[in-house]
Design a protein around this motif. Structure first.
Motif, PDB file in Angstrom:
ATOM      1  N   SER A 167       0.815  -1.208   0.000  1.00  0.00           N
ATOM      2  CA  SER A 167       0.000   0.000   0.000  1.00  0.00           C
ATOM      3  C   SER A 167       0.853   1.265   0.000  1.00  0.00           C
ATOM      4  O   SER A 167       0.531   2.249  -0.667  1.00  0.00           O
ATOM      5  CB  SER A 167      -0.918   0.000   1.227  1.00  0.00           C
ATOM      6  OG  SER A 167      -1.679   1.184   1.287  1.00  0.00           O
ATOM      7  N   LEU A 168       1.964   1.221   0.744  1.00  0.00           N
ATOM      8  CA  LEU A 168       2.834   2.397   0.858  1.00  0.00           C
ATOM      9  C   LEU A 168       3.947   2.403  -0.170  1.00  0.00           C
ATOM     10  O   LEU A 168       4.732   3.356  -0.232  1.00  0.00           O
ATOM     11  CB  LEU A 168       3.439   2.452   2.270  1.00  0.00           C
ATOM     12  CG  LEU A 168       2.454   2.580   3.432  1.00  0.00           C
ATOM     13  CD1 LEU A 168       3.204   2.596   4.757  1.00  0.00           C
ATOM     14  CD2 LEU A 168       1.599   3.838   3.282  1.00  0.00           C
ATOM     15  N   ASP A 169       4.027   1.314  -0.953  1.00  0.00           N
ATOM     16  CA  ASP A 169       5.070   1.176  -1.975  1.00  0.00           C
ATOM     17  C   ASP A 169       6.473   1.260  -1.365  1.00  0.00           C
ATOM     18  O   ASP A 169       7.339   2.000  -1.840  1.00  0.00           O
ATOM     19  CB  ASP A 169       4.903   2.241  -3.065  1.00  0.00           C
ATOM     20  CG  ASP A 169       5.703   1.901  -4.325  1.00  0.00           C
ATOM     21  OD1 ASP A 169       6.012   0.710  -4.537  1.00  0.00           O
ATOM     22  OD2 ASP A 169       6.049   2.840  -5.082  1.00  0.00           O
ATOM     23  N   VAL A 170       6.669   0.499  -0.287  1.00  0.00           N
ATOM     24  CA  VAL A 170       7.980   0.430   0.366  1.00  0.00           C
ATOM     25  C   VAL A 170       8.318  -1.037   0.595  1.00  0.00           C
ATOM     26  O   VAL A 170       7.476  -1.926   0.418  1.00  0.00           O
ATOM     27  CB  VAL A 170       7.991   1.182   1.721  1.00  0.00           C
ATOM     28  CG1 VAL A 170       7.720   2.661   1.519  1.00  0.00           C
ATOM     29  CG2 VAL A 170       6.986   0.585   2.692  1.00  0.00           C
ATOM     30  N   ALA A 171       9.546  -1.319   1.028  1.00  0.00           N
ATOM     31  CA  ALA A 171       9.956  -2.687   1.306  1.00  0.00           C
ATOM     32  C   ALA A 171       9.323  -3.171   2.606  1.00  0.00           C
ATOM     33  O   ALA A 171       9.054  -2.371   3.513  1.00  0.00           O
ATOM     34  CB  ALA A 171      11.479  -2.769   1.408  1.00  0.00           C
ATOM     35  N   GLU A 172       9.095  -4.478   2.708  1.00  0.00           N
ATOM     36  CA  GLU A 172       8.510  -5.026   3.927  1.00  0.00           C
ATOM     37  C   GLU A 172       9.415  -4.766   5.132  1.00  0.00           C
ATOM     38  O   GLU A 172       8.945  -4.526   6.240  1.00  0.00           O
ATOM     39  CB  GLU A 172       8.276  -6.530   3.766  1.00  0.00           C
ATOM     40  CG  GLU A 172       7.483  -7.151   4.895  1.00  0.00           C
ATOM     41  CD  GLU A 172       7.156  -8.611   4.655  1.00  0.00           C
ATOM     42  OE1 GLU A 172       6.530  -9.223   5.539  1.00  0.00           O
ATOM     43  OE2 GLU A 172       7.525  -9.146   3.587  1.00  0.00           O
ATOM     44  N   ALA A 173      10.728  -4.776   4.879  1.00  0.00           N
ATOM     45  CA  ALA A 173      11.682  -4.507   5.956  1.00  0.00           C
ATOM     46  C   ALA A 173      11.493  -3.094   6.513  1.00  0.00           C
ATOM     47  O   ALA A 173      11.679  -2.851   7.708  1.00  0.00           O
ATOM     48  CB  ALA A 173      13.109  -4.694   5.453  1.00  0.00           C
ATOM     49  N   THR A 174      11.126  -2.168   5.644  1.00  0.00           N
ATOM     50  CA  THR A 174      10.884  -0.787   6.075  1.00  0.00           C
ATOM     51  C   THR A 174       9.672  -0.721   7.000  1.00  0.00           C
ATOM     52  O   THR A 174       9.682  -0.007   8.013  1.00  0.00           O
ATOM     53  CB  THR A 174      10.636   0.125   4.851  1.00  0.00           C
ATOM     54  OG1 THR A 174      11.786   0.063   3.988  1.00  0.00           O
ATOM     55  CG2 THR A 174      10.413   1.569   5.271  1.00  0.00           C
ATOM     56  N   VAL A 175       8.637  -1.483   6.665  1.00  0.00           N
ATOM     57  CA  VAL A 175       7.442  -1.536   7.509  1.00  0.00           C
ATOM     58  C   VAL A 175       7.804  -2.093   8.886  1.00  0.00           C
ATOM     59  O   VAL A 175       7.358  -1.590   9.917  1.00  0.00           O
ATOM     60  CB  VAL A 175       6.341  -2.397   6.855  1.00  0.00           C
ATOM     61  CG1 VAL A 175       5.141  -2.531   7.798  1.00  0.00           C
ATOM     62  CG2 VAL A 175       5.899  -1.783   5.531  1.00  0.00           C
ATOM     63  N   LYS A 176       8.621  -3.148   8.905  1.00  0.00           N
ATOM     64  CA  LYS A 176       9.043  -3.748  10.170  1.00  0.00           C
ATOM     65  C   LYS A 176       9.815  -2.746  11.023  1.00  0.00           C
ATOM     66  O   LYS A 176       9.676  -2.707  12.244  1.00  0.00           O
ATOM     67  CB  LYS A 176       9.900  -4.989   9.912  1.00  0.00           C
ATOM     68  CG  LYS A 176       9.115  -6.172   9.360  1.00  0.00           C
ATOM     69  CD  LYS A 176      10.006  -7.378   9.165  1.00  0.00           C
ATOM     70  CE  LYS A 176       9.211  -8.568   8.629  1.00  0.00           C
ATOM     71  NZ  LYS A 176      10.075  -9.755   8.403  1.00  0.00           N
ATOM     72  N   THR A 177      10.619  -1.916  10.368  1.00  0.00           N
ATOM     73  CA  THR A 177      11.379  -0.883  11.079  1.00  0.00           C
ATOM     74  C   THR A 177      10.423   0.137  11.696  1.00  0.00           C
ATOM     75  O   THR A 177      10.556   0.516  12.870  1.00  0.00           O
ATOM     76  CB  THR A 177      12.347  -0.167  10.124  1.00  0.00           C
ATOM     77  OG1 THR A 177      13.288  -1.112   9.610  1.00  0.00           O
ATOM     78  CG2 THR A 177      13.108   0.935  10.851  1.00  0.00           C
ATOM     79  N   HIS A 178       9.439   0.572  10.913  1.00  0.00           N
ATOM     80  CA  HIS A 178       8.440   1.525  11.419  1.00  0.00           C
ATOM     81  C   HIS A 178       7.689   0.919  12.607  1.00  0.00           C
ATOM     82  O   HIS A 178       7.474   1.589  13.625  1.00  0.00           O
ATOM     83  CB  HIS A 178       7.440   1.893  10.319  1.00  0.00           C
ATOM     84  CG  HIS A 178       7.992   2.803   9.266  1.00  0.00           C
ATOM     85  ND1 HIS A 178       8.732   3.925   9.570  1.00  0.00           N
ATOM     86  CD2 HIS A 178       7.907   2.765   7.913  1.00  0.00           C
ATOM     87  CE1 HIS A 178       9.074   4.545   8.440  1.00  0.00           C
ATOM     88  NE2 HIS A 178       8.590   3.850   7.427  1.00  0.00           N
TER      89      HIS A 178
END
Length: 212
Positions: A167-178
């Motif tokens: 949805s945010l057009d980012v890497a899954e790792a980035t979501v985990k960081t957030h």
């Protein structure tokens, strides 16, 4: 670890789980107090915990567990302990008659850091307890960045890391960081508590709460 006062159920769950190549049942307990004793000398990743047990129930035991992920089991849908269990830090909530494949999937999800609870089920649980939820937004939310706030809302609506990333057009790792930063800033234990927090902070309004 399997925690249930009914040995027959523990045996059944053990048979199902032991058949999986990536899951090993390392311990069992008949109540919450025994579970805490076992955890003092046994390394456990996920605890499959019954809600209603003698001596010490699953909610109290979950609140005292630090480290292993806890997946709660109950006989009743919308059990009155459900909300308390999530507040205590349970990472998921399932019915005891869940199909074996779904149980195995839920354990893997919890181990991976996801919440194992259907968003619709969680919504119903939170709707039921809407009267007990405060309506004001918590001050700690203001410490989040706009993107962290966005991720918090998506987690609160039941989206997985993969769905949020898409949805945010980012890497899954980035979501985990957030998500990791959200947990740290809000003092939360895991994803399931993020969902409860989103409701408590008034960021997501339960469907049966009166408007206005």
């Amino acid at each position: 670890m399997l925690v249930d006062d009914q040995q027959l159920l523990r045996t059944g769950f053990k048979m199902v789980l032991s058949a999986q190549p990536d899951i090993e049942v390392v311990a069992e307990a008949a109540n919450g107090a025994q579970a805490l004793e076992v955890l003092e000398h046994t390394e456990v990743d996920v605890v499959l915990m019954d809600v209603r047990m003698p001596t010490m129930d699953g909610v109290e035991a979950t609140a005292r567990i630090n480290g292993p992920k806890v997946l709660m089991l109950t006989t009743f849908d919308l059990d009155e302990y459900a909300f308390a269990a999530l507040k205590a830090g349970a990472a998921g909530f399932l019915l005891k008659d869940v199909p074996p494949a779904d149980l195995v999937t839920a354990i893997r999800q919890v181990h991976a850091g996801d919440a194992a609870m259907a968003p619709s089920t969680l919504r119903r649980v939170l709707d039921r307890f809407a009267a007990h939820l405060p309506s004001g937004e918590a001050a700690a939310v203001k410490e989040l960045t706009p993107r962290e706030h966005e991720v918090l809302l998506m987690v609160g609506r039941g989206l997985s890391n993969l769905e949020i990333a898409a949805s945010l057009d980012v890497a899954e790792a980035t979501v985990k960081t957030h998500l990791g930063r959200i947990l740290a800033k809000l003092g939360l234990r895991d994803r399931a508590q993020v969902v409860v927090y989103a409701y408590e902070a008034g960021l997501i309004v339960p469907s049966n709460r009166p408007k206005g």
